[in-house]
Design a protein around this motif. Sequence first.
Motif, PDB file in Angstrom:
ATOM      1  N   THR A  63       0.867  -1.173   0.000  1.00  0.00           N
ATOM      2  CA  THR A  63       0.000   0.000   0.000  1.00  0.00           C
ATOM      3  C   THR A  63       0.901   1.220   0.000  1.00  0.00           C
ATOM      4  O   THR A  63       2.111   1.124   0.240  1.00  0.00           O
ATOM      5  CB  THR A  63      -0.913   0.035   1.243  1.00  0.00           C
ATOM      6  OG1 THR A  63      -0.098   0.085   2.422  1.00  0.00           O
ATOM      7  CG2 THR A  63      -1.804  -1.196   1.286  1.00  0.00           C
ATOM      8  N   GLU A  64       0.316   2.390  -0.292  1.00  0.00           N
ATOM      9  CA  GLU A  64       1.124   3.609  -0.307  1.00  0.00           C
ATOM     10  C   GLU A  64       0.310   4.774   0.227  1.00  0.00           C
ATOM     11  O   GLU A  64      -0.926   4.793   0.143  1.00  0.00           O
ATOM     12  CB  GLU A  64       1.657   3.904  -1.710  1.00  0.00           C
ATOM     13  CG  GLU A  64       0.590   4.146  -2.746  1.00  0.00           C
ATOM     14  CD  GLU A  64       1.168   4.297  -4.144  1.00  0.00           C
ATOM     15  OE1 GLU A  64       0.591   5.088  -4.918  1.00  0.00           O
ATOM     16  OE2 GLU A  64       2.164   3.631  -4.466  1.00  0.00           O
ATOM     17  N   ARG A  65       1.015   5.759   0.765  1.00  0.00           N
ATOM     18  CA  ARG A  65       0.372   6.942   1.336  1.00  0.00           C
ATOM     19  C   ARG A  65       1.178   8.166   0.936  1.00  0.00           C
ATOM     20  O   ARG A  65       2.402   8.177   1.031  1.00  0.00           O
ATOM     21  CB  ARG A  65       0.323   6.810   2.861  1.00  0.00           C
ATOM     22  CG  ARG A  65      -0.277   8.006   3.585  1.00  0.00           C
ATOM     23  CD  ARG A  65      -0.471   7.685   5.070  1.00  0.00           C
ATOM     24  NE  ARG A  65       0.785   7.229   5.679  1.00  0.00           N
ATOM     25  CZ  ARG A  65       1.701   8.046   6.207  1.00  0.00           C
ATOM     26  NH1 ARG A  65       1.515   9.358   6.167  1.00  0.00           N
ATOM     27  NH2 ARG A  65       2.797   7.562   6.770  1.00  0.00           N
ATOM     28  N   LYS A  66       0.467   9.191   0.454  1.00  0.00           N
ATOM     29  CA  LYS A  66       1.160  10.404   0.029  1.00  0.00           C
ATOM     30  C   LYS A  66       1.476  11.273   1.232  1.00  0.00           C
ATOM     31  O   LYS A  66       0.630  11.500   2.095  1.00  0.00           O
ATOM     32  CB  LYS A  66       0.310  11.190  -0.975  1.00  0.00           C
ATOM     33  CG  LYS A  66       1.060  12.383  -1.582  1.00  0.00           C
ATOM     34  CD  LYS A  66       0.431  12.882  -2.850  1.00  0.00           C
ATOM     35  CE  LYS A  66       1.311  13.956  -3.483  1.00  0.00           C
ATOM     36  NZ  LYS A  66       0.814  14.414  -4.773  1.00  0.00           N
ATOM     37  N   PHE A  74       5.838   9.747  -1.392  1.00  0.00           N
ATOM     38  CA  PHE A  74       5.025   8.604  -0.988  1.00  0.00           C
ATOM     39  C   PHE A  74       5.770   7.746   0.027  1.00  0.00           C
ATOM     40  O   PHE A  74       6.993   7.619  -0.012  1.00  0.00           O
ATOM     41  CB  PHE A  74       4.668   7.741  -2.203  1.00  0.00           C
ATOM     42  CG  PHE A  74       3.709   8.397  -3.151  1.00  0.00           C
ATOM     43  CD1 PHE A  74       2.343   8.255  -2.996  1.00  0.00           C
ATOM     44  CD2 PHE A  74       4.179   9.169  -4.208  1.00  0.00           C
ATOM     45  CE1 PHE A  74       1.450   8.851  -3.862  1.00  0.00           C
ATOM     46  CE2 PHE A  74       3.295   9.781  -5.084  1.00  0.00           C
ATOM     47  CZ  PHE A  74       1.929   9.630  -4.908  1.00  0.00           C
ATOM     48  N   PHE A  76       5.636   3.803   1.373  1.00  0.00           N
ATOM     49  CA  PHE A  76       5.125   2.485   1.009  1.00  0.00           C
ATOM     50  C   PHE A  76       5.108   1.577   2.238  1.00  0.00           C
ATOM     51  O   PHE A  76       5.979   1.657   3.104  1.00  0.00           O
ATOM     52  CB  PHE A  76       5.981   1.861  -0.088  1.00  0.00           C
ATOM     53  CG  PHE A  76       5.996   2.656  -1.362  1.00  0.00           C
ATOM     54  CD1 PHE A  76       4.977   2.535  -2.285  1.00  0.00           C
ATOM     55  CD2 PHE A  76       7.038   3.548  -1.635  1.00  0.00           C
ATOM     56  CE1 PHE A  76       4.981   3.273  -3.455  1.00  0.00           C
ATOM     57  CE2 PHE A  76       7.057   4.290  -2.796  1.00  0.00           C
ATOM     58  CZ  PHE A  76       6.019   4.144  -3.709  1.00  0.00           C
ATOM     59  N   GLU A  86      -5.845  -4.539  -2.180  1.00  0.00           N
ATOM     60  CA  GLU A  86      -5.207  -3.335  -1.635  1.00  0.00           C
ATOM     61  C   GLU A  86      -4.030  -2.916  -2.501  1.00  0.00           C
ATOM     62  O   GLU A  86      -3.754  -1.721  -2.662  1.00  0.00           O
ATOM     63  CB  GLU A  86      -4.729  -3.596  -0.207  1.00  0.00           C
ATOM     64  CG  GLU A  86      -5.850  -3.643   0.822  1.00  0.00           C
ATOM     65  CD  GLU A  86      -5.363  -4.028   2.204  1.00  0.00           C
ATOM     66  OE1 GLU A  86      -5.925  -3.531   3.192  1.00  0.00           O
ATOM     67  OE2 GLU A  86      -4.404  -4.832   2.300  1.00  0.00           O
ATOM     68  N   ASP A  87      -3.329  -3.887  -3.069  1.00  0.00           N
ATOM     69  CA  ASP A  87      -2.227  -3.572  -3.977  1.00  0.00           C
ATOM     70  C   ASP A  87      -2.753  -2.987  -5.280  1.00  0.00           C
ATOM     71  O   ASP A  87      -2.214  -2.001  -5.798  1.00  0.00           O
ATOM     72  CB  ASP A  87      -1.405  -4.830  -4.259  1.00  0.00           C
ATOM     73  CG  ASP A  87      -0.214  -4.550  -5.166  1.00  0.00           C
ATOM     74  OD1 ASP A  87       0.875  -4.285  -4.650  1.00  0.00           O
ATOM     75  OD2 ASP A  87      -0.391  -4.582  -6.405  1.00  0.00           O
ATOM     76  N   ARG A  90      -4.092   0.849  -5.688  1.00  0.00           N
ATOM     77  CA  ARG A  90      -3.163   1.974  -5.767  1.00  0.00           C
ATOM     78  C   ARG A  90      -2.725   2.264  -7.202  1.00  0.00           C
ATOM     79  O   ARG A  90      -2.022   3.226  -7.456  1.00  0.00           O
ATOM     80  CB  ARG A  90      -1.918   1.678  -4.921  1.00  0.00           C
ATOM     81  CG  ARG A  90      -1.080   0.585  -5.497  1.00  0.00           C
ATOM     82  CD  ARG A  90       0.158   0.274  -4.677  1.00  0.00           C
ATOM     83  NE  ARG A  90       0.880  -0.848  -5.245  1.00  0.00           N
ATOM     84  CZ  ARG A  90       1.673  -0.763  -6.313  1.00  0.00           C
ATOM     85  NH1 ARG A  90       1.843   0.384  -6.913  1.00  0.00           N
ATOM     86  NH2 ARG A  90       2.283  -1.827  -6.774  1.00  0.00           N
ATOM     87  N   ARG A  91      -3.154   1.416  -8.147  1.00  0.00           N
ATOM     88  CA  ARG A  91      -2.707   1.581  -9.536  1.00  0.00           C
ATOM     89  C   ARG A  91      -3.505   2.677 -10.238  1.00  0.00           C
ATOM     90  O   ARG A  91      -4.525   3.131  -9.744  1.00  0.00           O
ATOM     91  CB  ARG A  91      -2.781   0.241 -10.262  1.00  0.00           C
ATOM     92  CG  ARG A  91      -1.833  -0.772  -9.630  1.00  0.00           C
ATOM     93  CD  ARG A  91      -1.937  -2.174 -10.192  1.00  0.00           C
ATOM     94  NE  ARG A  91      -1.057  -3.068  -9.425  1.00  0.00           N
ATOM     95  CZ  ARG A  91       0.210  -3.308  -9.741  1.00  0.00           C
ATOM     96  NH1 ARG A  91       0.741  -2.749 -10.816  1.00  0.00           N
ATOM     97  NH2 ARG A  91       0.938  -4.115  -8.983  1.00  0.00           N
ATOM     98  N   ALA A 127      -7.161   8.279  -5.340  1.00  0.00           N
ATOM     99  CA  ALA A 127      -5.718   8.344  -5.101  1.00  0.00           C
ATOM    100  C   ALA A 127      -4.946   8.631  -6.386  1.00  0.00           C
ATOM    101  O   ALA A 127      -3.771   9.024  -6.331  1.00  0.00           O
ATOM    102  CB  ALA A 127      -5.228   7.034  -4.482  1.00  0.00           C
TER     103      ALA A 127
END
Length: 414
Positions: A63-66, A74, A76, A86-87, A90-91, A127
């Motif tokens: 997962t990722e968060r800005k 970001f 990760f 969840e993966d 994020r695309r 996102a």
Amino acid sequence: MKTYIVGGAVRDELLGVAVKDRDYVVVGATPETMIAQGYTPVGKDFPVFLHPKTHAEYALARTERKTEPGYKGFVFHTDASVTLEEDLIRRDLTINAMAQDEDGSIVDPFGGQRDLKQRIFRHVSPAFAEDPVRILRIARFAARFPEFTVAPETNALMQGMVVAGEVDALVPERVWQELARGLMEVRPSRMFAVLRDCGALKRILPELDALWGVPQPALYHPEIDTGAHIMLVIDYAASIQADLPTRCAALLHDLGKGVTPPEMWPRHHGHEMHSAKLVDAVCKRLKIPNDCRDLALMTAREHGNVGRALELRAKTIVNLLERCDAFRKPQRFLDMLVASECDHRGRTGFTEKPFPQRPYLQAALTAALTVNGGEIAELTRQRYPDQAQRIPEAIHEARVRAVAAAIKEVVPEE
């Protein structure tokens, strides 16, 4: 631990397009698990591993968060609890957010197959707006898959990103990387249409954006609009499978028309000089590689002279060759002729019209290259031992004679 093929490979296989690279995601594993099974860690920002036999790359689901503006801000997160969905969420696009199970079944939680059938680029989640590179990627995908359109809600999201200044955070090298890849696709004009529609082109390449709405003489440009002309030129370059420097030159050669005062329209006298200055500025700002920069500068400066080649005297042609350093770098001059031919054929109704200027100047270059500069220099030294300045003059005059003889033999196409 379970492995999936993800992203572009799944998309391309469903489209019936040859799959070049496969990306793998591993769910339910830790770095320690991967290493224990013989995988070699290579990832810096997040865990990526090389398969012990195939050396293909396998990434742990993440997962990722800005955390800050731009495309690098970001954080990760990976662990064995991160799910495939969840993966995938994020695309960027639904058509890139599908996975293929080990048994061949498709995992499609966001409607990617539906959008493939409808030929739509649609963002997966809000996102999308966190990464401005995605605007460039969609534009590049449009050049690769020209029959696809951007979903209205996705275009609105992209417009909001431009207004928020996200595009301004892109580093020049990344902008050029994506533009270069798009230029090498089947229909580059679609990339610029997408960038214009969301307002991004005005931010990343305002010199090009300024060409739309600028008229040209209808006699020579039935398409009239300069921006429309440039799009025809780059698509023609793509149709002949021109290399990247030639396509870059085709894209930038007429930038000077964007600064012609409206009271001079539709004429653009002297636009070549303005074009060259703008090309130089663009290449410096985007850090465009030297081979692309040099050919683009030459084409911007000289394409008008190439177009008038049949009217030029032999001496003027030799001056052109010398100015272009064609005797040291003949291939670059020949590439400039190709870019100039793209300019000629990139006009409504001109695709099949002859362009005799190219073989005419090719013949002139071939003839001039036959002149033996070393031999002439030696003879000149013997005749004028104290007048070294006569050597370049003598070589120039010999080239003029050779070109004059050669162009008499070239019969322009009817």
